[in-house]
Design a protein around this motif. Structure first.
Motif, mmCIF file in Angstrom:
data_model
loop_
_atom_site.group_PDB
_atom_site.id
_atom_site.type_symbol
_atom_site.label_atom_id
_atom_site.label_comp_id
_atom_site.label_asym_id
_atom_site.label_seq_id
_atom_site.Cartn_x
_atom_site.Cartn_y
_atom_site.Cartn_z
ATOM 1 N N SER A 166 0.524 -1.246 0.180
ATOM 2 C CA SER A 166 -0.072 -0.298 -0.032
ATOM 3 C C SER A 166 0.721 1.533 -0.531
ATOM 4 C CB SER A 166 -0.755 -0.056 1.191
ATOM 5 O OG SER A 166 -0.446 -0.020 2.270
ATOM 6 N N LEU A 167 2.000 1.322 0.502
ATOM 7 C CA LEU A 167 2.601 2.447 0.412
ATOM 8 C C LEU A 167 3.538 2.405 -1.004
ATOM 9 C CD1 LEU A 167 5.207 1.629 3.931
ATOM 10 C CD2 LEU A 167 2.982 3.556 3.333
ATOM 11 N N VAL A 168 3.772 1.294 -1.607
ATOM 12 C CA VAL A 168 4.126 1.438 -3.341
ATOM 13 C C VAL A 168 3.350 2.207 -3.752
ATOM 14 C CG1 VAL A 168 5.470 0.389 -4.740
ATOM 15 C CG2 VAL A 168 5.236 -0.369 -2.803
ATOM 16 N N VAL B 131 13.066 -7.078 -0.313
ATOM 17 C CA VAL B 131 12.130 -6.936 -0.669
ATOM 18 C C VAL B 131 11.928 -5.343 -0.897
ATOM 19 C CG1 VAL B 131 9.712 -7.034 0.169
ATOM 20 C CG2 VAL B 131 11.354 -9.773 0.567
ATOM 21 N N LEU B 132 12.719 -4.871 0.065
ATOM 22 C CA LEU B 132 12.200 -2.935 -0.006
ATOM 23 C C LEU B 132 12.920 -2.603 -1.562
ATOM 24 C CD1 LEU B 132 12.369 -2.381 3.732
ATOM 25 C CD2 LEU B 132 10.820 -3.372 2.182
ATOM 26 N N SER B 133 14.196 -3.033 -1.549
ATOM 27 C CA SER B 133 14.814 -2.842 -3.150
ATOM 28 C C SER B 133 13.519 -2.807 -4.315
ATOM 29 C CB SER B 133 16.432 -3.719 -2.934
ATOM 30 O OG SER B 133 16.934 -2.657 -2.052
ATOM 31 N N SER B 134 13.226 -4.171 -4.287
ATOM 32 C CA SER B 134 12.572 -4.458 -5.051
ATOM 33 C C SER B 134 11.308 -3.728 -5.625
ATOM 34 C CB SER B 134 12.297 -5.780 -5.369
ATOM 35 O OG SER B 134 11.609 -6.108 -4.241
ATOM 36 N N LEU B 135 10.927 -3.303 -4.157
ATOM 37 C CA LEU B 135 9.685 -2.443 -4.146
ATOM 38 C C LEU B 135 9.497 -1.117 -4.702
ATOM 39 C CD1 LEU B 135 7.696 -3.866 -1.323
ATOM 40 C CD2 LEU B 135 7.351 -4.230 -3.498
ATOM 41 N N TYR B 136 10.970 -0.489 -3.931
ATOM 42 C CA TYR B 136 11.631 0.612 -5.055
ATOM 43 C C TYR B 136 11.953 1.179 -6.067
ATOM 44 C CZ TYR B 136 13.921 5.348 -3.400
ATOM 45 O OH TYR B 136 13.764 6.660 -4.133
ATOM 46 N N PRO C 35 8.368 2.666 -13.373
ATOM 47 C CA PRO C 35 6.786 1.982 -12.896
ATOM 48 C C PRO C 35 6.568 1.224 -14.236
ATOM 49 C CG PRO C 35 7.814 4.769 -13.547
ATOM 50 C CD PRO C 35 8.782 4.067 -13.562
ATOM 51 N N GLY C 36 7.759 1.826 -15.604
ATOM 52 C CA GLY C 36 7.206 0.992 -16.777
ATOM 53 C C GLY C 36 7.466 -0.506 -16.659
ATOM 54 N N GLN C 37 8.563 -0.963 -16.007
ATOM 55 C CA GLN C 37 8.675 -2.585 -15.884
ATOM 56 C C GLN C 37 8.175 -2.531 -14.102
ATOM 57 O OE1 GLN C 37 11.601 -0.439 -16.209
ATOM 58 N NE2 GLN C 37 11.328 -0.399 -18.635
ATOM 59 N N ALA C 38 7.688 -1.854 -13.842
ATOM 60 C CA ALA C 38 7.251 -2.134 -11.665
ATOM 61 C C ALA C 38 6.929 -3.697 -11.282
ATOM 62 C CB ALA C 38 5.701 -1.282 -11.639
ATOM 63 N N VAL C 39 6.084 -4.474 -12.208
ATOM 64 C CA VAL C 39 5.943 -5.770 -11.771
ATOM 65 C C VAL C 39 6.940 -6.599 -11.879
ATOM 66 C CG1 VAL C 39 4.619 -7.512 -12.472
ATOM 67 C CG2 VAL C 39 3.437 -5.223 -12.875
ATOM 68 N N ALA C 40 7.712 -7.038 -13.047
ATOM 69 C CA ALA C 40 9.429 -7.254 -13.422
ATOM 70 C C ALA C 40 9.836 -7.284 -12.166
ATOM 71 C CB ALA C 40 9.748 -6.659 -14.876
ATOM 72 N N TRP D 125 20.282 -1.291 -9.405
ATOM 73 C CA TRP D 125 20.737 -2.213 -10.074
ATOM 74 C C TRP D 125 19.635 -2.877 -10.381
ATOM 75 C CZ3 TRP D 125 20.618 -7.759 -8.598
ATOM 76 C CH2 TRP D 125 21.259 -8.533 -9.413
ATOM 77 N N ILE D 126 18.640 -3.217 -9.740
ATOM 78 C CA ILE D 126 17.627 -4.431 -9.731
ATOM 79 C C ILE D 126 16.856 -4.060 -12.069
ATOM 80 C CG2 ILE D 126 15.033 -4.610 -9.769
ATOM 81 C CD1 ILE D 126 16.053 -5.466 -6.762
ATOM 82 N N GLY D 127 16.569 -2.264 -10.869
ATOM 83 C CA GLY D 127 16.007 -1.320 -11.867
ATOM 84 C C GLY D 127 16.865 -1.367 -13.800
ATOM 85 N N TRP D 128 17.987 -1.609 -13.535
ATOM 86 C CA TRP D 128 18.782 -1.953 -14.865
ATOM 87 C C TRP D 128 19.017 -3.126 -15.462
ATOM 88 C CZ3 TRP D 128 23.307 -5.285 -15.109
ATOM 89 C CH2 TRP D 128 24.641 -5.079 -16.158
ATOM 90 N N ILE D 129 18.541 -3.623 -14.590
ATOM 91 C CA ILE D 129 17.991 -5.861 -14.820
ATOM 92 C C ILE D 129 16.812 -5.406 -15.824
ATOM 93 C CG2 ILE D 129 18.148 -7.699 -14.191
ATOM 94 C CD1 ILE D 129 20.848 -6.853 -14.283
ATOM 95 N N VAL D 130 16.501 -5.060 -14.667
ATOM 96 C CA VAL D 130 14.702 -5.941 -15.875
ATOM 97 C C VAL D 130 14.086 -4.556 -16.760
ATOM 98 C CG1 VAL D 130 13.761 -6.274 -13.798
ATOM 99 C CG2 VAL D 130 13.114 -3.536 -14.296
#
Length: 265
Positions: free
Chosen positions: A62-64, A172-177, A183-188, A257-262
């Motif tokens: 809900s915070l996300v 988990v928190l890094s993946s949510l951030y 936002p274009g790859q939010a689900v991934a 880093w997660i954003g770069w990967i996805v």
């Protein structure tokens, strides 16, 4: 502080406190030479942790959602607060650790006598047992802290535990951030926790758990003094505390880093 942040912080504290106190159950099993029963009882703490984790997930989600809508401009700060709650939970576990070790030793004996967890719980809830519980309360002391460094600290094991705890705390928190940043790859991004926690699982499974199990077996055979195992478990608990602090530094770099990967997928 809003209730939407206070509740997930409470569950985060509970998760890290129960995970940390699992060390006390293992040490109690060593003291009574009933390590298999102690590991079985540790499943109760694991159940508390997993249940809290399930309840925590929708709250953080809900915070996300609020941050994505622009209604939560302090999203990054809130994630840091959540990791601060992990540190507080670990500190609470450290304060309760001596007491929990003594209680765990008695719980293992009662478990063996009762033959089942429900039977053990019924015995422990008797009025006489509750009155005697105050006898086991043992606050941490300066002497306990001094004993942690007297025989040489397991530095390599502690460093590995710091790394594993830091990764698990922020995974988990890094993946949510990352889902918020991209936002274009939010689900991934939100589903990519395994990329981070997988590294921690490998370290834990290959390098940490086997070493602790080996030392525990050697202690049961009398090759290692119990005082040494007290020190090792104490050092592991302290390294967990430092791991939750290091996680604060990893939150944003791992999110990018997660954003770069996805984004490469």
């Amino acid at each position: 502080m809003s209730i939407s942040l206070a509740l997930p912080m409470l569950f985060t504290m509970l998760i890290h406190a129960t995970d940390s106190l699992s060390y006390a159950l293992r040490l109690g099993g060593l003291r009574t030479r009933r390590i298999a029963l102690a590991i079985s009882l540790a499943g109760i703490l694991l159940l508390v942790s997993r249940t809290s984790n399930m309840a925590q997930g929708p709250m953080i989600g809900s915070l996300v959602d609020a941050a994505t809508r622009g209604a939560n401009p302090n999203f990054a700060a809130q994630l840091h607060w959540l990791m601060g709650a992990a540190t507080i939970g670990t500190v609470l576990a450290i304060c309760c650790f001596p007491t929990m070790v003594k209680l765990s030793s008695r719980m293992v004996v009662h478990f063996e006598s009762a033959g089942s967890i429900p039977g053990m719980v019924r015995n422990l809830l008797k009025r006489s047992k509750i009155r005697n519980a105050a006898y086991y309360i043992t606050p941490p002391s300066w002497q306990m802290a001094k004993r942690l460094v007297q025989q040489g600290m397991p530095r390599r094991l502690m460093l590995l535990n710091v790394a594993v705890t830091a990764i698990y705390t922020t995974g988990v928190l890094s993946s949510l951030y990352a889902a918020y940043l991209y936002p274009g790859q939010a689900v991934a991004a939100s589903q990519s926790t395994g990329m981070i926690n997988g590294m921690a699982t490998i370290l834990l499974t290959i390098l940490i758990d086997p070493r602790i199990s080996l030392l525990s077996d050697r202690s049961l055979r009398g090759e290692i003094r119990l005082d040494r195992m007290n020190q090792i478990y104490g050092c592991m608990l302290i390294s967990r505390l430092f791991g939750t602090m290091v996680a604060q530094l990893l939150l944003i770099p791992l999110a990018y880093w997660i954003g770069w990967i996805v984004s490469m997928m």
